[in-house]
Design a protein around this motif. Structure first.
Motif, mmCIF file in Angstrom:
data_model
loop_
_atom_site.group_PDB
_atom_site.id
_atom_site.type_symbol
_atom_site.label_atom_id
_atom_site.label_comp_id
_atom_site.label_asym_id
_atom_site.label_seq_id
_atom_site.Cartn_x
_atom_site.Cartn_y
_atom_site.Cartn_z
ATOM 1 N N GLY A 277 -18.796 -51.656 3.382
ATOM 2 C CA GLY A 277 -18.952 -50.600 4.377
ATOM 3 C C GLY A 277 -17.838 -50.619 5.403
ATOM 4 O O GLY A 277 -17.017 -51.539 5.441
ATOM 5 N N LYS A 278 -17.834 -49.596 6.229
ATOM 6 C CA LYS A 278 -16.835 -49.491 7.295
ATOM 7 C C LYS A 278 -17.554 -49.310 8.616
ATOM 8 O O LYS A 278 -18.596 -48.651 8.687
ATOM 9 N N ASP B 48 -11.765 -45.268 12.043
ATOM 10 C CA ASP B 48 -10.400 -44.857 11.734
ATOM 11 C C ASP B 48 -9.989 -45.208 10.311
ATOM 12 O O ASP B 48 -9.187 -44.522 9.702
ATOM 13 N N GLY B 49 -10.548 -46.286 9.772
ATOM 14 C CA GLY B 49 -10.156 -46.717 8.432
ATOM 15 C C GLY B 49 -10.686 -45.850 7.322
ATOM 16 O O GLY B 49 -10.291 -46.001 6.168
ATOM 17 N N ALA C 196 -21.575 -52.738 17.399
ATOM 18 C CA ALA C 196 -20.938 -52.143 16.227
ATOM 19 C C ALA C 196 -21.340 -50.684 16.099
ATOM 20 O O ALA C 196 -22.514 -50.344 16.225
ATOM 21 N N GLN C 197 -20.369 -49.836 15.879
ATOM 22 C CA GLN C 197 -20.628 -48.414 15.651
ATOM 23 C C GLN C 197 -20.325 -48.101 14.194
ATOM 24 O O GLN C 197 -19.260 -48.436 13.680
ATOM 25 N N PHE C 198 -21.269 -47.435 13.523
ATOM 26 C CA PHE C 198 -21.153 -47.195 12.095
ATOM 27 C C PHE C 198 -20.751 -45.754 11.805
ATOM 28 O O PHE C 198 -20.630 -44.924 12.713
ATOM 29 N N THR C 199 -20.533 -45.450 10.523
ATOM 30 C CA THR C 199 -20.008 -44.140 10.146
ATOM 31 C C THR C 199 -20.969 -42.998 10.442
ATOM 32 O O THR C 199 -20.550 -41.830 10.440
ATOM 33 N N ASP C 200 -22.242 -43.302 10.674
ATOM 34 C CA ASP C 200 -23.172 -42.233 11.044
ATOM 35 C C ASP C 200 -23.143 -41.945 12.542
ATOM 36 O O ASP C 200 -23.906 -41.125 13.052
ATOM 37 N N GLY D 4 -11.723 -50.674 14.099
ATOM 38 C CA GLY D 4 -12.185 -50.266 12.780
ATOM 39 C C GLY D 4 -11.984 -51.389 11.787
ATOM 40 O O GLY D 4 -10.933 -52.026 11.758
ATOM 41 N N THR D 5 -12.991 -51.646 10.960
ATOM 42 C CA THR D 5 -12.922 -52.763 10.035
ATOM 43 C C THR D 5 -13.768 -52.496 8.803
ATOM 44 O O THR D 5 -14.617 -51.607 8.793
ATOM 45 N N THR D 6 -13.528 -53.266 7.773
ATOM 46 C CA THR D 6 -14.333 -53.221 6.547
ATOM 47 C C THR D 6 -15.201 -54.473 6.509
ATOM 48 O O THR D 6 -14.763 -55.558 6.897
#
Length: 830
Positions: free
Chosen positions: A553-554, A66-67, A612-616, A561-563
């Motif tokens: 990264g995000k 979301d971020g 953890a789920q990443f942007t991909d 959602g976090t950085t």
């Protein structure tokens, strides 16, 4: 009574004009804000209406985090998807877009348009059917050609056929400018376009696109979206062109709405201050016309008629003030437009007009209502007395109510600052309003001892004029308090802003001293990242002992959602002076470090595994390898570098940490020489980091103080108004003073001293409240990084001097008018 109202307006033109000035200034702020944001909305609507007009459907990766609002971490779309959608029935002219950071280096060796958080610097691939048109030259072909927007070319003194340096997140490249494009009004944004293979190599990744757009050969957007979605692999989504444009419009609209609300808050503060001025003016006007109003009652005017007569004057003042305020607002909007670099004319809608008259007239009428009611209560028999005066209520009820409002307001502020959830802002705002009103109600009681002390030196040093000034300021505590309260509000807020600014500067300095352990920090300016090839060059720089890169990264960790930060964890820990609470910095291939607060909130400890789920779109389990004390510099999470690299399509370093044998000027100069081909990178040591942080804080403080200065100007108008009306009220008294020997110079001095006392009293009251509010906010934000309280005493002393100067300036015209009075005529005045 209508004739009476018109006669009174004609008889008191100067007095009411000064009142109208307060209305004009407040309404101008409101109207200017609404006109400017309406103009920006219209400009963006026009921009989006011509961008992507031929796009029926757009294909992109699904957003996981979301971020990631700016799409900077979005997963790219493989070229295979472009081939897949080409075969979908109804798809016409599919085209793969490539977007990323690209900046142009001008003839002066500096990046064109680089200004920290300024306009974006966009790189893309050239689309012959896209939204931009070639102004001159031709489209780019090959790896060494580029087209740039005409505005950037003009700023950078770059012509078609010349060579320009292009800076991206990778290695800078020298390219031939083969064309200039017309981008319309992008408000300072830089646009650079390459051919598709070059754009993929420089901005994204060979064989990938940022998104794929397509037109329709017949089906509706919804139907084509449905067909295309069936041909997409997992992790991709299709949206209609309308949905895409609405999403972008929505983001811009949210930003503009915030900006509008932000400015309107300051406009309302100015109007709030103006209300004090209007109330005070009408109170004095009614008091001066007591016998006249009593005569009206004696000849048959009913109470409602007298009230309506005074309210009618207020409506007229409000209408005139709103009209001129609307015109002044157009000028303010034009100034804001010029300052923002946005061309074109203003957009005029009904909204600013309606709100200008509503705000101006309503505020004026409400402020005049209580003086009007008081006027209606004058008994007819009062017309037969020479010493007629308005009855004054006891201050007991006022003190009790003021004390209650102050206590309740302070309680609301405390509740909001201690964690009022989603209503925290409303609680703090309502509490501040309550405190202001409460202190304003208590001001008549406070004014007596304070004014006596403030004016005491004048009475001793200035002799008779000083003693008279003191007595005049003490004569009507309500009036003195009402005049000072207007100045109090503006200076209270300005003081609070300055206390917060000074605390931020001190907190940042302390934070850097405590938490920044590296000798130098290299960061990109204006966007983009750091070319990986820079690291070996920096390591080879004379004087450098070690250097390492960090990445940002995000991800969605434990559902939120976090950085996070990634890189050489040992170097990060050393550079941030991390205090390891448990575990260590060896994260292995899939480890993670978290701060104490996160570990406590989530119930994690060393050895815990976290999803953890990443942007991909992929999910991986991470093991908590260490827990560290809170660090404002690196945030709450550090993840192993292999994890970041595995889930990021185009890794881009966020910063470079450098340790040197010596931190002298020579080492910094050597680093800057190493990075001369990368003008977007800045080398900072601790001193320059502090300096940059102070600049940002100073800009914010200055900007907010300028916005609040409008309320101080309105308050100064109030002081002028009060003194002018006071001079008229004391005409006979002034004549008698002149008759018994006081000179014109002494008379003018008396009025100036009275003005100074009122202004300084308001300033002291405001600064006291401002320091209290600032200290309370700093205490509430201790855990958010505002760890140090700092009160800028030098600045406060300067404000006190400014208040005294305002008092002197405000007294110039009333004092001049008093000095010009004819003695005999003044004595004979009833």
């Amino acid at each position: 009574m209508g004739k009476v109202t018109l006669r009174n307006l004609a008889a008191h033109k100067i007095r009411l004009v000064l009142t109208a000035v307060a209305v004009i200034l407040g309404v101008a702020f409101v109207a200017g804000t609404l006109m400017f944001t309406d103009t920006m909305n219209k400009r963006f609507d026009d921009l989006f209406s011509r961008i992507g007009t031929n796009v029926a459907v757009d294909v992109r990766a699904k957003k996981v985090v979301d971020g990631d609002d700016d799409g900077s971490a979005a997963q790219p779309v493989p070229a295979a998807v472009l081939k897949a959608v080409q075969n979908v029935d109804g798809v016409k002219d599919p085209f793969g877009n490539v977007t990323g950071y690209a900046a142009v280096v001008g003839a002066d060796g500096k990046v064109v348009g680089q200004s920290g958080e300024g306009p974006p610097q966009l790189g893309t691939n050239w689309n012959p059917k896209g939204s931009y048109d070639l102004k001159t030259g031709r489209a780019p072909r090959g790896p060494h050609e580029v087209v740039i927007d005409a505005d950037t070319a003009s700023k950078g003194k770059i012509a078609v056929g010349s060579t320009a340096r292009i800076v991206t997140s990778g290695q800078p490249a020298r390219m031939t400018v083969v064309g200039l494009i017309d981008t319309g009004d992008l408000m300072g944004a830089t646009v650079t376009a390459f051919d598709t293979p070059t754009a993929q190599r420089m901005l994204l990744k060979p064989g990938f696109f940022s998104d794929i757009e397509m037109a329709s050969s017949g089906p509706s957007q919804a139907e084509l979206k449905s067909r295309v979605a069936k041909a997409l692999p997992e992790g991709m989504e299709a949206v209609t062109g309308t949905e895409l444009r609405e999403e972008t419009k929505s983001d811009i609209a949210s930003m503009l709405n915030f900006f509008r609300t932000f400015l309107l808050v300051f406009a309302l503060i100015s109007i709030f201050v103006g209300a004090f001025i209007i109330f005070n003016t009408f109170s004095m006007l009614v008091a001066q016309r007591t016998r006249e109003l009593a005569l009206l009652r004696a000849i048959g005017a009913a109470r409602p008629q007298v009230t309506r007569a005074v309210i009618g004057e207020a409506v007229a003042v409000g209408f005139v003030g709103s009209t001129f305020g609307l015109a002044a607002g157009a000028g303010l909007a034009a100034a804001l437009q010029a300052a923002s670099g946005m061309g074109g004319g203003l957009t005029f809608t009904a909204s600013p007009v309606i709100w200008s008259y509503v705000v101006g007239i309503v505020v004026t009428v409400v402020s005049a209502y209580f003086p009007a009611r008081r006027a209606a209560k004058i008994p007819p028999v009062a017309a037969m007395r020479d010493d007629v005066a308005l009855p004054q209520r006891s201050l007991r009820i006022r003190v009790a109510l003021g004390s209650l409002l102050t206590l309740v307001g302070a309680g609301l502020i405390g509740t909001g600052l201690s964690g009022g959830g989603g209503s925290a802002v409303a609680l703090v705002g309502g509490g501040a309003f309550g405190v202001f009103i409460g202190v304003a109600m208590l001001a008549p009681v406070i004014s007596v001892p304070v004014v006596r002390v403030l004016a005491a030196p004048f009475a001793k040093v200035m002799g008779t004029p000083g003693r008279l000034a003191q007595q005049n300021a003490l004569r009507n505590p309500r009036r003195t308090a009402a005049t000072a309260a207007a100045l109090m509000i503006g200076l209270a807020l300005i003081t609070m802003v300055n206390v917060m600014g000074a605390s931020m500067r001190k907190s940042v300095d302390a934070q850097i001293d405590r938490q920044f352990g590296a000798d130098y920090l290299v960061q990109p300016q204006g966007g983009g990242g750091i070319d990986p090839g820079v690291l070996p060059k920096v390591k080879a720089t004379p004087g450098v002992q070690s250097a390492s890169v960090t990445y940002e990264g995000k991800a969605k960790i434990a559902g939120d959602g976090t950085t996070y930060m990634a890189g050489d964890v040992a170097a990060i820990a050393s550079a941030a002076r991390l205090k390891i609470v448990s575990g260590g910095t060896d994260l292995g291939a899939a480890g993670m470090m978290v701060d104490e607060g996160t570990a406590k909130d989530e119930g994690w400890k060393v050895g815990s595994t976290v999803s953890a789920q990443f942007t991909d779109g992929k999910t991986q389990r991470l093991t908590v390898a260490g827990v560290y004390a809170k660090s404002d510099l690196i945030g709450g999470k550090v993840i192993a570098l292999p994890v970041y690299l595995a889930h990021t399509a185009k890794p881009s370093a966020d910063a470079l940490l450098v340790d040197a044998a010596s931190t002298d000027a020579g080492t910094k100069a050597a680093l800057e020489t190493t990075l001369k081909d990368h003008p977007n990178l800045k080398v900072s040591d601790q001193a320059s980091l502090k300096k940059d942080a102070r600049k940002q804080v100073d800009f914010i403080v200055t900007f907010l103080s300028i916005l609040l200065a409008m309320s101080v100007i309105i308050a100064a108008v109030g002081v002028i108004n009060t003194l002018a009306l006071s001079v008229i009220e004391r005409t006979r008294e002034i004549g008698l003073l002149r008759a018994i020997g006081i000179s014109r110079r002494q008379l003018r001095r008396m009025i100036r001293l009275e003005s100074i006392v009122i202004a300084v009293f308001g300033a002291l009251l405001g600064m006291g409240i401002g320091v209290s509010f600032g200290a309370a906010l700093q205490n509430a934000l201790k855990d958010k990084g505002l760890s140090e309280l700092s009160i800028p005493f030098g600045t406060l002393v300067a404000y006190l001097v400014v208040a005294a100067v305002i008092g002197v300036l405000a007294a110039l015209w009333p004092a001049w008018r008093a000095g010009r009075m004819d003695v005999l005529k003044a004595i004979s005045t009833e």
